[in-house]
Scaffold this motif. Structure first.
Motif, PDB file in Angstrom:
ATOM      1  N   SER A  65       0.831  -1.200   0.000  1.00 13.80           N
ATOM      2  CA  SER A  65       0.000   0.000   0.000  1.00 13.80           C
ATOM      3  C   SER A  65       0.868   1.253   0.000  1.00 13.80           C
ATOM      4  CB  SER A  65      -0.928   0.003   1.216  1.00 13.80           C
ATOM      5  OG  SER A  65      -1.889  -1.031   1.124  1.00 13.80           O
ATOM      6  N   GLU A  66       1.914   1.241   0.805  1.00 12.24           N
ATOM      7  CA  GLU A  66       2.811   2.401   0.837  1.00 12.24           C
ATOM      8  C   GLU A  66       3.611   2.508  -0.451  1.00 12.24           C
ATOM      9  OE1 GLU A  66       5.050   2.329   4.456  1.00 12.24           O
ATOM     10  OE2 GLU A  66       3.227   2.300   5.694  1.00 12.24           O
ATOM     11  N   GLY A  67       3.946   1.371  -1.048  1.00 11.97           N
ATOM     12  CA  GLY A  67       4.638   1.403  -2.331  1.00 11.97           C
ATOM     13  C   GLY A  67       3.781   2.017  -3.420  1.00 11.97           C
ATOM     14  N   ALA A 187      11.180   4.925  -5.788  1.00 16.02           N
ATOM     15  CA  ALA A 187      10.287   5.302  -4.698  1.00 16.02           C
ATOM     16  C   ALA A 187       9.573   4.093  -4.119  1.00 16.02           C
ATOM     17  CB  ALA A 187       9.271   6.340  -5.198  1.00 16.02           C
ATOM     18  N   VAL A 188       9.134   3.196  -4.984  1.00 19.46           N
ATOM     19  CA  VAL A 188       8.445   1.991  -4.513  1.00 19.46           C
ATOM     20  C   VAL A 188       9.395   1.116  -3.709  1.00 19.46           C
ATOM     21  CG1 VAL A 188       7.298  -0.129  -5.210  1.00 19.46           C
ATOM     22  CG2 VAL A 188       6.751   2.009  -6.370  1.00 19.46           C
ATOM     23  N   MET A 189      10.582   0.876  -4.252  1.00 18.17           N
ATOM     24  CA  MET A 189      11.525   0.010  -3.552  1.00 18.17           C
ATOM     25  C   MET A 189      11.934   0.613  -2.212  1.00 18.17           C
ATOM     26  SD  MET A 189      11.913  -2.790  -5.252  1.00 18.17           S
ATOM     27  CE  MET A 189      13.433  -3.526  -4.685  1.00 18.17           C
ATOM     28  N   VAL A 202       9.481  -5.026  -8.632  1.00 17.41           N
ATOM     29  CA  VAL A 202       8.551  -3.969  -9.010  1.00 17.41           C
ATOM     30  C   VAL A 202       8.685  -3.668 -10.490  1.00 17.41           C
ATOM     31  CG1 VAL A 202       8.663  -2.999  -6.686  1.00 17.41           C
ATOM     32  CG2 VAL A 202      10.063  -1.993  -8.485  1.00 17.41           C
ATOM     33  N   ASP A 203       7.550  -3.444 -11.104  1.00 20.76           N
ATOM     34  CA  ASP A 203       7.455  -3.105 -12.525  1.00 20.76           C
ATOM     35  C   ASP A 203       6.644  -1.828 -12.626  1.00 20.76           C
ATOM     36  OD1 ASP A 203       6.761  -2.801 -15.167  1.00 20.76           O
ATOM     37  OD2 ASP A 203       5.886  -4.794 -15.402  1.00 20.76           O
ATOM     38  N   THR A 204       7.342  -0.724 -12.862  1.00 19.85           N
ATOM     39  CA  THR A 204       6.688   0.575 -13.012  1.00 19.85           C
ATOM     40  C   THR A 204       6.792   1.087 -14.449  1.00 19.85           C
ATOM     41  OG1 THR A 204       8.726   1.750 -12.432  1.00 19.85           O
ATOM     42  CG2 THR A 204       7.223   1.197 -10.621  1.00 19.85           C
ATOM     43  N   GLY A 205       7.091   0.177 -15.342  1.00 15.52           N
ATOM     44  CA  GLY A 205       7.475   0.557 -16.699  1.00 15.52           C
ATOM     45  C   GLY A 205       8.970   0.395 -16.856  1.00 15.52           C
ATOM     46  N   ALA A 209      14.458  -4.895  -8.411  1.00  9.96           N
ATOM     47  CA  ALA A 209      14.357  -6.181  -7.729  1.00  9.96           C
ATOM     48  C   ALA A 209      15.299  -6.205  -6.544  1.00  9.96           C
ATOM     49  CB  ALA A 209      14.697  -7.331  -8.681  1.00  9.96           C
ATOM     50  N   ALA A 210      14.862  -6.913  -5.494  1.00 13.23           N
ATOM     51  CA  ALA A 210      15.683  -7.113  -4.301  1.00 13.23           C
ATOM     52  C   ALA A 210      15.453  -8.523  -3.792  1.00 13.23           C
ATOM     53  CB  ALA A 210      15.311  -6.101  -3.219  1.00 13.23           C
ATOM     54  N   GLY A 211      16.488  -9.087  -3.160  1.00 10.35           N
ATOM     55  CA  GLY A 211      16.342 -10.408  -2.564  1.00 10.35           C
ATOM     56  C   GLY A 211      16.198 -11.490  -3.607  1.00 10.35           C
ATOM     57  N   ALA A 212      15.208 -12.368  -3.405  1.00 10.92           N
ATOM     58  CA  ALA A 212      15.053 -13.544  -4.256  1.00 10.92           C
ATOM     59  C   ALA A 212      13.605 -13.723  -4.685  1.00 10.92           C
ATOM     60  CB  ALA A 212      15.524 -14.791  -3.509  1.00 10.92           C
TER      61      ALA A 212
END
Length: 320
Positions: A65-67, A187-189, A202-205, A209-212
């Motif tokens: 939600s915050e993302g 911003a999302v990450m 995350v796909d914002t266009g 990516a983080a972690g696995a």
């Protein structure tokens, strides 16, 4: 640089996300004692999606939600698809008091990159978009005199930026389409990290990516072939950090892609050497800006530019 449309996304996304589907992702995560949550919607002129995995479903929901809220903040600041965005109002009025922080961050980066690239990257190419679009509707190219008149209104030094206000010289207009999706990914990450989310895509266009992956393997990113729709040209594996792509095919004004939505600010025409550029970087803003700059600079000068930025890598597809 893109004037109005977003670039058609060369990046196909994280390997396994689309193939597995939500049910498959949940099963993969469940086998590891994790939960998967996703969010999707329309923003920045494209579809966006966020995926996160972790042990606490409530924490994942709150983080996503915050993302999404962080993404909307960037959109409201700088999307040209929104007539009420701060950037749209700046272009309309030529002046904007108390600009939002997201807009000043992107514009300051854009002006700095313009200076470092000798103007190859320039956020003031926006007036070229309607000129080329209207000519293409007639099955033509812009008249040389019209192009010269338009170029007289292009130039990054025609922008005055401070934390208190932004002012454009008469006739100048700004596009941040070459940055806004990458900055949205940042911003999302950041919002997900603040909530302690370790595994996310995350796909914002553009992509972050983080972690696995929920199945425990590293994230993988497929790069589509710019000429053969639906085919993968290469895979980045493992993929962490951010990636952005610029290409000649999202909005082409000619069937052979020689005229397209990325403009060389020096000539008002499209650069001819590359079909697409993908840059991976520690931030989405940097990846997004460098990918567009490299389309204009070409592989050699673009490669030298990317090499000056720690943690960045360049992949190019040369026009056939």
């Amino acid at each position: 640089m893109s004037a109005r449309p977003t670039r058609r996304r060369v990046l196909l996304g994280a390997s396994g996300l689309a193939a597995a589907g939500i049910a498959g992702l949940r099963a993969q995560a469940g086998a590891r004692g994790l939960t998967v949550r996703t969010r999707a919607g329309l923003a920045l002129g494209t579809t966006v999606s966020l995926t996160a995995a972790g042990p606490d479903p409530d924490a994942l929901d709150a983080a996503l939600s915050e993302g999404m809220a962080a993404l909307r903040t960037v959109e409201h600041a700088a999307s040209l698809f929104r007539p009420d965005s701060a950037l749209s109002r700046l272009n309309r009025d030529g002046h904007l008091d108390a600009p939002p922080a997201a807009l000043t961050t992107m514009l300051a980066f854009a002006l700095g990159l313009a200076e470092r690239t000798g103007g190859a990257f320039d956020p003031t190419v926006q007036p070229l978009w309607p000129l080329w679009s209207q000519a293409a509707e007639r099955g033509a190219r812009p008249e040389p005199a019209a192009l010269r008149d338009c170029l007289a209104r292009v130039g990054w030094r025609r922008v005055r930026l401070s934390p208190e206000a932004i002012t454009l010289e008469p006739g100048t207009a700004v596009t941040l389409n070459a940055l806004v999706q990458g900055h949205a990914a940042d911003a999302v990450m950041a919002a997900l990290r603040a909530r302690g989310i370790a595994d996310a895509f995350v796909d914002t266009g553009e992509f972050g990516a983080a972690g696995a992956h929920p199945d425990g393997t590293p994230w993988r990113l497929g790069l589509a072939d710019p000429r053969r729709r639906g085919e993968v040209a290469a895979v980045i594996a493992p993929f962490t950090g951010f990636a952005a792509t610029s290409g000649d095919y999202n909005m082409a004004f000619s069937p052979d892609f020689s005229d397209h939505h990325i403009f060389d600010p020096a000539t008002g025409h499209s650069p001819r050497g590359l079909a697409s550029v993908t840059v991976t970087a520690p931030s989405g803003l940097l990846a997004d800006g460098l990918s567009t700059a490299c389309m204009v600079l070409g592989p050699e000068r673009g490669g030298a530019l990317v090499a000056r930025h720690r943690g960045c890598a360049l992949r190019v597809s040369v026009k056939a």
